[in-house]
Write an enzyme that holds these catalytic residues in place. Structure first.
Site, short mmCIF file in Angstrom:
data_model
loop_
_atom_site.label_atom_id
_atom_site.label_comp_id
_atom_site.label_asym_id
_atom_site.label_seq_id
_atom_site.Cartn_x
_atom_site.Cartn_y
_atom_site.Cartn_z
N ARG A 239 0.82 -1.23 0.00
CA ARG A 239 0.00 0.00 0.00
C ARG A 239 0.85 1.28 0.00
O ARG A 239 0.42 2.33 0.49
CB ARG A 239 -0.95 0.04 1.21
CG ARG A 239 -2.01 -1.03 1.19
CD ARG A 239 -2.93 -0.92 -0.02
NE ARG A 239 -3.92 -1.98 0.00
CZ ARG A 239 -3.73 -3.18 -0.53
NH1 ARG A 239 -2.60 -3.46 -1.18
NH2 ARG A 239 -4.65 -4.10 -0.46
N SER B 63 -11.41 -0.61 2.33
CA SER B 63 -10.86 -0.90 3.66
C SER B 63 -10.35 0.40 4.27
O SER B 63 -9.58 1.11 3.65
CB SER B 63 -9.69 -1.88 3.54
OG SER B 63 -10.15 -3.09 3.01
N GLU C 154 -6.11 3.89 5.63
CA GLU C 154 -5.65 3.73 4.24
C GLU C 154 -6.04 4.95 3.39
O GLU C 154 -5.24 5.40 2.56
CB GLU C 154 -6.25 2.45 3.67
CG GLU C 154 -5.58 1.98 2.41
CD GLU C 154 -6.20 0.69 1.89
OE1 GLU C 154 -6.06 -0.36 2.56
OE2 GLU C 154 -6.81 0.73 0.82
#
Ligand SMILES: Cc1cc2nc3c(=O)[nH]c(=O)nc-3n(C[C@H](O)[C@H](O)[C@H](O)COP(=O)(O)OP(=O)(O)OC[C@H]3O[C@@H](n4cnc5c(N)ncnc54)[C@H](O)[C@@H]3O)c2cc1C
Length: 347
Positions: free
Chosen positions: A164, A240, A341
């Site tokens: 990520r 998410s 995130e």
């Protein structure tokens, strides 16, 4: 160049939340990006680069400067070394590109079916799902450097990809605008079936096609509200909300000995350098935030404990309040700091 003023950003985000942009420009080419950057410089405006708005929490105040929406289109296909090379405009819809690759029988992005957003957004957080990441197929990324107003190509190794993360959301955040992404896919390649849900799905089919895998991924995603659908309020989210924590083995052992872990041990997956990746969803649930949890107009998706959702008419402040509550709960229960995130804009 069409300059708009005081444009609400809520419709440009999958959360459907956010105040206005003082100025808003949609750029359909690299030269329009450069014109917009010159405009921002001339008027000393702070810049925010917008893709598909699927990984954003935009504040209720909005953005005081220029929001530059990247709408550069185009998919060109070439060949070399037994690979199929796709040159894709940053403003193309990601899932439409995946559909095209699968239709062309090219392997490498099939597990990333159904992820919302633009192609230009994918290198930013090295988008990944179901055992695949874009860093495996991106050969290079064409960018405009904001300060020098020049374009250049960054090779995969220069992008600093990991879980990520890339230079675009870490060390070089705010330096570049992605205008094109180059993917190298494998014609006739086998689909990737590594993730448990996919293995289960194909238990009785040892040789699924790319197209079958794409369909399966989209179906599994829909069952978790991870596929945007106007009919599913659980998908009014940014996907998410928290990253899976990556911890040292000793830290995992400490957590596993806690009273909250006596019934069942926390799931763990191997990560780089002998570390382990923990499931943020598991931690969130065990800290008392079950699927369907609600706090006024925001809540946790009834299909996925890692997705914070706008239950209807929510504000960014309400999203942030729930985010803080979940982080505090997980910190108190497990001593683990969860990191969000999505990108926070205008806070
Ligand atoms: C239902 C749902 C499911 C999701 N599932 C996944 C998943 O499985 N895996 C996953 O990794 N992510 C997932 N996401 C998150 C999101 O879809 C991805 O991060 C996506 O790549 C974001 O792209 P975007 O174009 O929407 O970027 P935006 O949300 O518009 O922007 C995100 C960040 O990227 C920057 N950015 C965007 N475009 C450019 C550009 N051209 N140049 C420079 N910077 C740019 C923005 O400035 C911002 O910092 C999901 C989101 C939702 C809503």
């Amino acid at each position: 160049m069409h300059i708009q003023e005081n444009i609400s950003l809520a419709p440009y985000t999958t959360f459907q939340i956010g105040g206005p942009a003082r100025y808003f420009i949609a750029a359909a080419s690299e030269s329009e990006v450069l014109d917009a950057l010159s405009f921002a410089r001339e008027h000393q405006l702070s810049l925010f680069v917008l893709g598909g708005g699927s990984n954003l929490v935009v504040s209720d105040k909005g953005w005081p400067g220029l929001v530059l929406k990247i709408g550069i289109g185009g998919i060109e296909v070439g060949a070399g070394n037994g690979k199929r090379m796709f040159t894709v405009g940053a403003g193309e819809d990601w899932d439409a590109f995946v559909a095209r690759a699968v239709k062309d029988n090219c392997a490498g992005v099939e597990c990333l079916s159904g992820i919302p957003g633009t192609v230009g957004g994918t290198p930013v957080q090295n988008v990944g799902a179901y055992g695949q990441e874009v860093s495996e197929t991106i050969t290079s990324v064409r960018v405009v450097e904001i300060d020098s107003l020049t374009a250049r190509e960054l090779k995969n190794a220069e992008c600093g990809f990991s879980y990520r993360t890339s230079i675009f959301n870490s060390s070089e955040k705010g330096r570049y605008i992605v205008t094109q992404v180059f993917y190298s896919l494998t014609p006739g390649g086998a689909p990737r079936i590594e993730y448990a849900d996919l293995k289960r799905h194909f238990a009785s089919n040892s040789n699924p096609t790319l197209s079958e895998v794409r369909d399966a991924v989209r179906r599994i995603r829909a069952s978790k509200a991870m596929l945007i659908s106007p009919d599913d309020p659980d998908s009014r989210s940014a996907g998410s909300f928290f990253k899976n924590p990556i911890v040292e083995m000793v830290e995992y052992d400490r957590i596993a000995r806690l009273p909250a872990c006596q019934e069942s041990k926390p799931p763990q997956y191997p990560a780089a350098d002998g570390q382990v990746k923990m499931s943020a969803a598991w931690l969130v649930e065990r800290a008392g935030f079950a699927k369907g949890y609600s706090l006024g107009r925001v809540g946790i998706s009834s299909k996925h404990s890692l997705a914070i959702i706008n239950r209807g008419g929510a504000t960014a402040a309400e999203i942030v309040a729930l985010k803080n509550k979940v982080q505090q709960g997980v910190l108190q229960t497990f001593g683990v700091q969860l990191h969000p995130e999505p990108v926070f804009v205008g806070f």
